[in-house]
Motif scaffolding. Structure first.
Motif, PDB file in Angstrom:
ATOM      1  N   GLY A 230      49.266  40.156  27.001  1.00  0.00           N
ATOM      2  CA  GLY A 230      48.037  40.939  26.931  1.00  0.00           C
ATOM      3  C   GLY A 230      46.945  40.474  27.872  1.00  0.00           C
ATOM      4  N   VAL A 231      47.144  39.312  28.499  1.00  0.00           N
ATOM      5  CA  VAL A 231      46.192  38.846  29.505  1.00  0.00           C
ATOM      6  C   VAL A 231      46.698  39.336  30.854  1.00  0.00           C
ATOM      7  CG1 VAL A 231      45.170  36.789  30.568  1.00  0.00           C
ATOM      8  CG2 VAL A 231      45.659  36.823  28.109  1.00  0.00           C
ATOM      9  N   GLY A 232      45.791  39.597  31.777  1.00  0.00           N
ATOM     10  CA  GLY A 232      46.219  40.108  33.074  1.00  0.00           C
ATOM     11  C   GLY A 232      47.036  39.095  33.847  1.00  0.00           C
ATOM     12  N   GLY A 233      47.755  39.596  34.840  1.00  0.00           N
ATOM     13  CA  GLY A 233      48.501  38.708  35.717  1.00  0.00           C
ATOM     14  C   GLY A 233      47.686  38.406  36.954  1.00  0.00           C
ATOM     15  N   ILE A 234      48.218  37.507  37.777  1.00  0.00           N
ATOM     16  CA  ILE A 234      47.536  37.158  39.017  1.00  0.00           C
ATOM     17  C   ILE A 234      47.665  38.360  39.963  1.00  0.00           C
ATOM     18  CG2 ILE A 234      47.489  35.526  40.950  1.00  0.00           C
ATOM     19  CD1 ILE A 234      46.797  34.325  38.177  1.00  0.00           C
ATOM     20  N   PRO A 235      46.544  38.912  40.415  1.00  0.00           N
ATOM     21  CA  PRO A 235      46.613  40.147  41.205  1.00  0.00           C
ATOM     22  C   PRO A 235      46.920  39.883  42.677  1.00  0.00           C
ATOM     23  CG  PRO A 235      44.333  39.509  40.893  1.00  0.00           C
ATOM     24  CD  PRO A 235      45.162  38.475  40.172  1.00  0.00           C
ATOM     25  N   CYS A 236      47.407  40.908  43.324  1.00  0.00           N
ATOM     26  CA  CYS A 236      47.585  40.859  44.764  1.00  0.00           C
ATOM     27  C   CYS A 236      46.452  41.672  45.393  1.00  0.00           C
ATOM     28  CB  CYS A 236      48.941  41.438  45.158  1.00  0.00           C
ATOM     29  SG  CYS A 236      49.197  41.434  46.934  1.00  0.00           S
ATOM     30  N   GLY A 237      45.872  41.144  46.449  1.00  0.00           N
ATOM     31  CA  GLY A 237      44.676  41.763  47.013  1.00  0.00           C
ATOM     32  C   GLY A 237      44.927  42.730  48.152  1.00  0.00           C
TER      33      GLY A 237
ATOM     34  N   ASP B 135      29.042  32.068  28.484  1.00  0.00           N
ATOM     35  CA  ASP B 135      29.337  32.070  29.922  1.00  0.00           C
ATOM     36  C   ASP B 135      30.505  31.146  30.250  1.00  0.00           C
ATOM     37  OD1 ASP B 135      27.179  33.700  30.216  1.00  0.00           O
ATOM     38  OD2 ASP B 135      25.850  32.164  31.060  1.00  0.00           O
ATOM     39  N   SER B 136      31.324  31.586  31.176  1.00  0.00           N
ATOM     40  CA  SER B 136      32.405  30.738  31.682  1.00  0.00           C
ATOM     41  C   SER B 136      32.060  30.252  33.073  1.00  0.00           C
ATOM     42  CB  SER B 136      33.716  31.524  31.758  1.00  0.00           C
ATOM     43  OG  SER B 136      34.166  31.863  30.467  1.00  0.00           O
ATOM     44  N   THR B 137      32.481  29.027  33.368  1.00  0.00           N
ATOM     45  CA  THR B 137      32.308  28.487  34.723  1.00  0.00           C
ATOM     46  C   THR B 137      33.636  27.929  35.175  1.00  0.00           C
ATOM     47  OG1 THR B 137      30.015  27.887  34.259  1.00  0.00           O
ATOM     48  CG2 THR B 137      31.053  26.816  36.148  1.00  0.00           C
TER      49      THR B 137
ATOM     50  N   GLY C 255      38.001  37.363  37.219  1.00  0.00           N
ATOM     51  CA  GLY C 255      37.202  37.987  36.174  1.00  0.00           C
ATOM     52  C   GLY C 255      37.686  39.394  35.864  1.00  0.00           C
ATOM     53  N   ALA C 256      37.843  40.198  36.908  1.00  0.00           N
ATOM     54  CA  ALA C 256      38.148  41.610  36.686  1.00  0.00           C
ATOM     55  C   ALA C 256      39.623  41.848  36.362  1.00  0.00           C
ATOM     56  CB  ALA C 256      37.740  42.427  37.914  1.00  0.00           C
ATOM     57  N   PHE C 257      40.525  41.119  37.022  1.00  0.00           N
ATOM     58  CA  PHE C 257      41.946  41.474  36.908  1.00  0.00           C
ATOM     59  C   PHE C 257      42.736  40.594  35.947  1.00  0.00           C
ATOM     60  CE2 PHE C 257      40.517  43.065  40.998  1.00  0.00           C
ATOM     61  CZ  PHE C 257      40.936  44.386  40.916  1.00  0.00           C
ATOM     62  N   VAL C 258      42.296  39.367  35.748  1.00  0.00           N
ATOM     63  CA  VAL C 258      43.102  38.486  34.908  1.00  0.00           C
ATOM     64  C   VAL C 258      42.484  38.323  33.527  1.00  0.00           C
ATOM     65  CG1 VAL C 258      44.314  36.278  34.799  1.00  0.00           C
ATOM     66  CG2 VAL C 258      43.693  37.231  37.027  1.00  0.00           C
ATOM     67  N   LEU C 259      41.240  37.881  33.476  1.00  0.00           N
ATOM     68  CA  LEU C 259      40.682  37.456  32.194  1.00  0.00           C
ATOM     69  C   LEU C 259      39.700  38.458  31.597  1.00  0.00           C
ATOM     70  CD1 LEU C 259      40.164  33.657  32.986  1.00  0.00           C
ATOM     71  CD2 LEU C 259      42.119  34.761  31.888  1.00  0.00           C
ATOM     72  N   GLY C 260      39.328  39.480  32.349  1.00  0.00           N
ATOM     73  CA  GLY C 260      38.405  40.457  31.792  1.00  0.00           C
ATOM     74  C   GLY C 260      37.030  39.880  31.491  1.00  0.00           C
ATOM     75  N   ILE C 261      36.523  39.046  32.399  1.00  0.00           N
ATOM     76  CA  ILE C 261      35.169  38.513  32.231  1.00  0.00           C
ATOM     77  C   ILE C 261      34.288  39.154  33.303  1.00  0.00           C
ATOM     78  CG2 ILE C 261      33.751  36.423  32.109  1.00  0.00           C
ATOM     79  CD1 ILE C 261      36.322  34.792  31.842  1.00  0.00           C
ATOM     80  N   PRO C 262      33.197  39.838  32.906  1.00  0.00           N
ATOM     81  CA  PRO C 262      32.346  40.441  33.936  1.00  0.00           C
ATOM     82  C   PRO C 262      31.646  39.360  34.764  1.00  0.00           C
ATOM     83  CG  PRO C 262      31.339  40.654  31.769  1.00  0.00           C
ATOM     84  CD  PRO C 262      32.701  40.067  31.551  1.00  0.00           C
ATOM     85  N   GLU C 263      31.305  39.708  35.997  1.00  0.00           N
ATOM     86  CA  GLU C 263      30.741  38.716  36.912  1.00  0.00           C
ATOM     87  C   GLU C 263      29.518  38.010  36.347  1.00  0.00           C
ATOM     88  OE1 GLU C 263      31.917  41.720  38.030  1.00  0.00           O
ATOM     89  OE2 GLU C 263      32.095  41.688  40.219  1.00  0.00           O
ATOM     90  N   HIS C 264      28.696  38.729  35.560  1.00  0.00           N
ATOM     91  CA  HIS C 264      27.463  38.089  35.094  1.00  0.00           C
ATOM     92  C   HIS C 264      27.721  37.068  33.995  1.00  0.00           C
ATOM     93  CE1 HIS C 264      27.984  41.605  32.506  1.00  0.00           C
ATOM     94  NE2 HIS C 264      27.285  40.964  31.590  1.00  0.00           N
TER      95      HIS C 264
ATOM     96  N   PHE D 207      44.193  29.704  34.281  1.00  0.00           N
ATOM     97  CA  PHE D 207      44.554  28.966  33.071  1.00  0.00           C
ATOM     98  C   PHE D 207      43.382  28.127  32.575  1.00  0.00           C
ATOM     99  CE2 PHE D 207      45.651  25.277  30.717  1.00  0.00           C
ATOM    100  CZ  PHE D 207      46.366  25.843  29.674  1.00  0.00           C
ATOM    101  N   CYS D 208      42.774  27.348  33.447  1.00  0.00           N
ATOM    102  CA  CYS D 208      41.703  26.432  33.017  1.00  0.00           C
ATOM    103  C   CYS D 208      40.525  27.207  32.441  1.00  0.00           C
ATOM    104  CB  CYS D 208      41.251  25.537  34.179  1.00  0.00           C
ATOM    105  SG  CYS D 208      42.504  24.315  34.646  1.00  0.00           S
ATOM    106  N   THR D 209      40.203  28.345  33.057  1.00  0.00           N
ATOM    107  CA  THR D 209      39.083  29.143  32.565  1.00  0.00           C
ATOM    108  C   THR D 209      39.414  29.730  31.192  1.00  0.00           C
ATOM    109  OG1 THR D 209      38.669  29.696  34.877  1.00  0.00           O
ATOM    110  CG2 THR D 209      37.476  30.968  33.222  1.00  0.00           C
TER     111      THR D 209
END
Ligand SMILES: Cc1cc2nc3c(=O)[nH]c(=O)nc-3n(C[C@H](O)[C@H](O)[C@H](O)COP(=O)(O)OP(=O)(O)OC[C@H]3O[C@@H](n4cnc5c(N)ncnc54)[C@H](O)[C@@H]3O)c2cc1C
Lengths: 787, 262
Positions: free
Chosen positions: A75-82, A217-219, A235-244, A269-271
């Motif tokens: 259910g968590v995103g995968g590593i995206p290709c750009g 907040d995540s760092t 943020g957008a593709f793997v973990l669903g955390i908005p930039e702010h 993973f660490c995040t």
């Protein structure tokens, strides 16, 4: 007299003081209160089905906080290709899922099976050894051509085959290219391999995830060349955390060479783990881990053909390349063998017809992505090798053959979609011929022969497309990112400036060269300017540093922002001197009214901006801070001519580089010393690729050169004192500084010169040799000489 | 690295008894052992440092003229102090880099007997005597294949005695990555004959190339072994060179060593 300030001066690199005195702040230097440590259990088998993972014993080990597996990332995103490539038939590339931790299968030696978070690194390692993994070994897919054979084992079962894409460029040209080959007076063919490399930055990768329960907040602290890109992708593709709610910090970074561009699973993973455990989680790669987890570079197998007419004019080029993607698509992997490679196949030559075919292939090896030069070294190597071979076959001088086919009129639209704005290929070749003392070569060859050695001379040209890149263009080509750059220039009340740049310096010296530009524009001392980079919390959204883009794109953004600053400061100065805006001139850090002796100092104007007692508040806001985003109109096209002189010991096959000269055209140059250093480093890496470096896999997918015991890095004694010349300068026409970028040239331009020289040496010894694959190790050279 | 105990005795006798513990291991320069432990490929229960034992340090000349080198003497000290035996001093000076030479020891190298290490060639070509806490072992009996020696568990190499040849030279052809010997050849010319030892090449570890010894004992010149090379059977074949290449290098390097020895 050489300048000592501003553009064209060579101040020493100010950042080196902290780097060399042990006071840098690298990611591993960061200790977050209460941090836990993660160790990744990595597969030691190249291809296997995961039948089960037993964590019971390991979870009970001292210090273990939690052990994660692929199941925790359902259910968590995968590593995206750009970057998405569209193939010859208009279909999108095959894009496999790339989970943070392996799910169902492991696909290369190094693939993460589980992640143990513990109170110490050693405890995490201890527990990892107690994890019982039931792996069912599958045949490893290693050789690219075998991977494409009917019935080959599939790396990804849900894809139709191991073919990522079959790309044709320019597809419509193919019939005309084929016809040109039919009509050719001479065709030269060469098959070669561009060897797989491990980037080996001095600082291995590190990631620390942190989570603030109070703010949510995540760092992520990470060894990255582009923190904003990581923030967006993760943020957008793997973990669903908005930039702010997500901050990414890439502090001092000890070298990147491309391999720190990409978004890696360890970062996600660490995040993720920091939030789920409410503890900061730190990962520090060991050197051994880096060999099997940092994206590798190159690994192309190519057949190139060059068609010539009866007058030795190049009439067509046709190539057929297999490009290794490894087991998953790393961030920019699909773009490297395509748009960063095919578009360069014209080189410095006015070849009218070009067709490039690239088959990108999945294998059970570490993912492959951009490495210093990225696609352009591969293009240059094959083109410059085949041109050299053609010269030998035709019995003409290799330099004369090149000169005859040089592009001489600019702008020049190549048949491979790019338009060179400026260049002077004869100019750099002239500079090279002056440096390389070609007329003295025969005497040097005789002297070598008297000592029982063979001597060879090799030359090559290169063109590169950098300053990456016009966003609308790359968007059409499949990039899932814009490639502009940003800068905020903040002038403080007492006149000092801080530049927040989206570029990232990981050894390039931006903290020294960027202030030179501002100092020149305002007429102040460089020491008044500070560069801030690497933290999404205090820099505008930028795309980072790679593709020799920092001064050309990031520097241009900084210039645009500074122009806005100057325009506003002139208004303030006009007010202070009761003159018209249009009459204000800025020179040597002072504003004056044209034709009068009235003047106010830079510092008086900046103070007025923040203490606006006497200030045109009705017209302009207080403060002096401006941001600019700069999107380039075109790539920049540095070019050059390189020459290498080698000695070969015919008894042992050992090659030594006796001389290496490089003439580059980088357009305008900000800091000549830094540019020389960039070229030196690039040539060092190119010599490393040509003579030493080799990421070799066996048929089971085991990396044979997985440590410095077997992976040979170039050392000081492997390289000569370089000759470099940057006197040939045709400024870029479409950016404000007229700069082209110099970061990758050395690595692009040097390998073919080395191999051309080695072939020349061997042929002088009577060996009918046209090619030896890199690295030209002693054993390979000896093998070639002895059948 | 796993946890371990640590002892640093000051006499050989104390070291021998400390090594009596199960899974205890001697630590000299640590240049081989510590990386292995960091990789978790070795897990000694106890490390017994040999670096505090004065009688295992230094270089002297024995009554018979042999050069006697303490088992814990560093490569750097041999490079600087074995002037009486230039071939051996040259060998030591070419091991690794300055940091490795400052820590690594002759005893550690010979006990480890890496198939690509330099000292085994020097010791075997010299016909050295390897002295332990228990006995004296002739070099010809000591080397027993890759990473294998005549040493028993817990036995300490305390000294190495090198007969000094009339002429000698070590030629090392570096493996490009590790810079150990891809092939290394040590040639030693004594009054009663020539000894040639080869490292890096054979799957059996260091060996004497007797065919060349015979030829050179009659005529100590490169011409005497022109075109000669050992067979490639049993030679190492890897990423850095085939068996045939290594066999070829043995011939080349031996000729160069003879020429350099003069
Ligand atoms: C970067 C690098 C480059 C190198 N290059 C070369 C090279 O070019 N040529 C070369 O020959 N070597 C090379 N080496 C190896 C180096 O010479 C080591 O020092 C040597 O192999 C081991 O010696 P040490 O004193 O470090 O032993 P340690 O690592 O401390 O011990 C090695 C082994 O020997 C045992 N041991 C140590 N001393 C004794 C003793 N007195 N009696 C009995 N057992 C003992 C230990 O228990 C252990 O099993 C290199 C090493 C490194 C790290």
């Amino acid at each position: 007299m050489p300048k000592d300030n501003g553009i064209g001066a060579s101040p020493k690199r100010r950042e080196d003081v902290r780097f060399l005195s042990g006071t840098g702040n690298y990611t591993d230097d960061i200790q977050v209160n209460g941090q836990a440590y993660v160790h990744f259990l990595r597969s030691d088998i190249a291809h296997a089905k995961i039948n089960g993972i037993d964590l019971d014993a390991a979870s009970a080990m001292p210090g273990v906080i939690k052990i994660f597996t692929g199941a925790d990332f359902e259910g968590v995103g995968g590593i995206p290709c750009g970057w998405q490539i569209t193939d010859r038939h208009g279909e999108p590339m095959q894009e496999p899922a790339h989970p943070v931790l392996a799910q169902g299968k492991v696909r290369y030696v190094g693939d993460q099976i589980a992640a143990v978070v513990a109170e110490s690194v050693e405890q995490a390692r201890d527990a990892a050894e107690a994890i019982e993994v039931d792996l069912e070994e599958l045949p490893a897919v290693v050789d690219m051509k075998a991977a494409l054979a009917d019935g080959a084992t599939k790396v990804h079962d849900d894809l139709t085959s191991n073919l990522c894409y079959d790309w044709g460029f320019v597809e419509e040209n193919k019939p005309a290219v084929d016809a040109a080959f039919e009509a050719a007076a001479h065709v030269t063919t060469l098959e070669l391999r561009n060897n797989r490399l491990v980037a080996n930055p001095m600082e291995p990768r590190v990631a620390i995830g942190d989570f603030n329960r109070a703010t949510g907040d995540s760092t992520l602290y990470t060894t990255s060349q582009n923190p904003h890109v990581i923030r967006l992708l993760m943020g957008a593709f793997v973990l669903g955390i908005p930039e702010h709610k997500l901050r990414v910090v890439a502090p001092d970074v000890g070298g990147g060479f491309g391999t720190k561009i990409f978004h890696y699973a360890e970062e996600a993973f660490c995040t993720f783990a920091a939030k789920s455990l409410n503890r900061a989680v730190k990962w520090t790669s060991t050197r051994s881990e880096a060999f099997i987890s940092d994206a590798h570079g190159r690994d192309h197998v190519t057949k190139i053909e060059l068609a010539l007419d009866a007058e030795n004019n190049f009439t067509a080029v046709r190539t057929d390349t297999h490009a290794n993607m490894g087991a998953y698509l790393s961030t920019f992997a699909p773009s490297v063998p395509t748009w960063l490679h095919g578009t360069l196949m014209a080189g410095n030559y006015k070849t009218p017809l070009i067709y490039v075919n690239v088959k990108a292939v999945f294998t059970n090896t570490v993912p492959v992505d951009a490495y210093r030069g990225a696609g352009r070294p591969e293009a240059t190597f094959q083109l410059e090798r085949v041109v050299d071979k053609a010269a030998r076959e035709l019995g003409v001088d290799p330099i004369a053959l090149r000169r005859q086919n040089f592009i001489t009129e600019f702008p020049y639209a190549t048949p491979v979609a790019v338009e060179y704005d400026t260049g002077d290929y004869h100019g750099t070749m002239d500079a090279l011929e002056n440096m390389a003392d070609i007329s003295g070569f025969e005497a040097r060859r005789k002297a070598s022969e008297a000592r029982g050695k063979l001597r060879g001379f090799g030359v090559n040209c290169y063109i590169e497309a950098c300053g990456i890149a016009p966003s609308n263009l790359v968007g059409q080509l499949g990039a899932r990112a814009g490639l502009y750059e940003s800068a905020t220039v903040r002038v403080n009340a007492t006149g000092g400036l801080v530049v927040m740049t989206g570029s990232h310096s990981h050894g390039q010296g931006h903290e020294t060269s960027f202030p030179q530009v501002i100092a020149e524009m305002i007429g102040i001392d460089e020491s008044m300017v500070e560069i801030v980079h690497g933290d999404t919390a205090n820099t505008p959204m930028g795309m980072g540093t790679y593709g020799s883009r920092s001064i050309a794109v990031g520097g241009s953004a900084m210039v645009r922002a500074t122009e806005k600053i100057i325009a506003k400061a002139k208004k303030i100065a006009a007010h202070l001197m009761e003159a018209a805006d249009a009459d204000i001139e800025l020179k040597d850090g002072a504003f004056s009214v044209a034709g009068t002796d009235k003047s106010v100092a830079w510092g008086d104007v900046t103070l007025a901006a923040y203490v606006p007692h006497n200030y045109p508040l009705e017209d302009i806001e207080p403060g002096l801070e401006e941001t600019a985003f700069y999107d380039p109109a075109n790539f920049t096209y540095p070019s050059g001519a390189y020459a290498c002189e080698v000695e070969v010991d015919p008894e042992t096959g050992k090659v030594t580089i006796e001389a290496f000269n490089a003439a580059d055209d980088f357009g305008n140059i900000i800091n000549p010393m830094i540019v020389d250093g960039q070229v030196h480093g690039g040539i060092g890496q190119g010599i490393g690729q040509a003579l030493l470096e080799n990421a070799a896999y066996d048929e089971n997918g085991q990396l044979l050169s997985a440590s410095y015991m077997d992976y040979a890095m170039p050392r000081a004694s492997d390289v000569p004192f370089y000759g470099v010349d940057h006197s040939s300068q045709t400024p870029c026409t479409h950016n404000p500084l007229g700069v082209k970028g110099c970061g990758e040239a050395g690595a692009i331009g040097s390998p073919p010169a080395v191999i051309n020289a080695v072939v020349d040496a061997l042929r002088s010894g009577g060996h009918d040799i046209h090619h030896i694959d890199m690295p030209v190790s002693p054993s390979r050279v000896w093998q070639a000489m002895n059948g | 690295m796993y946890n371990f105990d640590f002892e640093k005795p000051s006499t050989i006798a104390d070291a021998v008894s400390a090594l009596g513990t199960e899974d205890a291991q001697a630590l000299a320069g640590g240049q081989t052992l510590l990386p292995t432990m960091k990789q978790r490929l070795a897990s000694p229960s106890k490390l017994v440092s040999l670096n505090g034992i004065a009688e295992m340090q230094g270089i002297c000349t024995g009554d018979d003229g042999a050069l006697c080198i303490g088992g814990a003497t560093t490569h750097a000290d041999v490079a600087a102090g074995a002037g009486a035996y230039p071939g051996l001093a040259g060998l030591a000076a070419g091991i690794g880099d300055p940091a490795v030479r400052a820590r690594g020891t002759i005893g550690g190298s010979l006990a480890n007997n890496d198939p690509s290490a330099c000292y085994p060639a020097g010791a075997l070509a010299s016909g050295a005597t390897l002295v332990t806490n228990a006995r004296e072992i002739a070099a010809d009996d000591y080397f027993q294949g890759m990473f294998t020696t005549a040493l028993d568990e817990g036995e300490i190499l305390t000294e190495v005695r090198f007969p000094v040849p009339e002429a000698s030279n070590y030629q090392k052809f570096e493996q490009p990555a590790s810079r150990f010997a891809l092939v290394g050849v040590f040639v030693a010319k004594f009054a009663d004959g020539v000894r040639v030892a080869v490292t890096g090449a054979s799957e059996e570890g260091v060996f004497r190339w007797t065919e060349a010894e015979t030829a050179l004992s009659g005529n100590f010149s490169a011409e005497a072994i022109a075109d000669m090379a050992p067979g490639s059977d049993g030679m190492i074949s890897d990423l850095h060179g085939t068996a045939a290449y290594r066999a070829h290098l043995v011939g080349v390097l031996t000729r160069r060593a003879v020429t350099a020895a003069g």
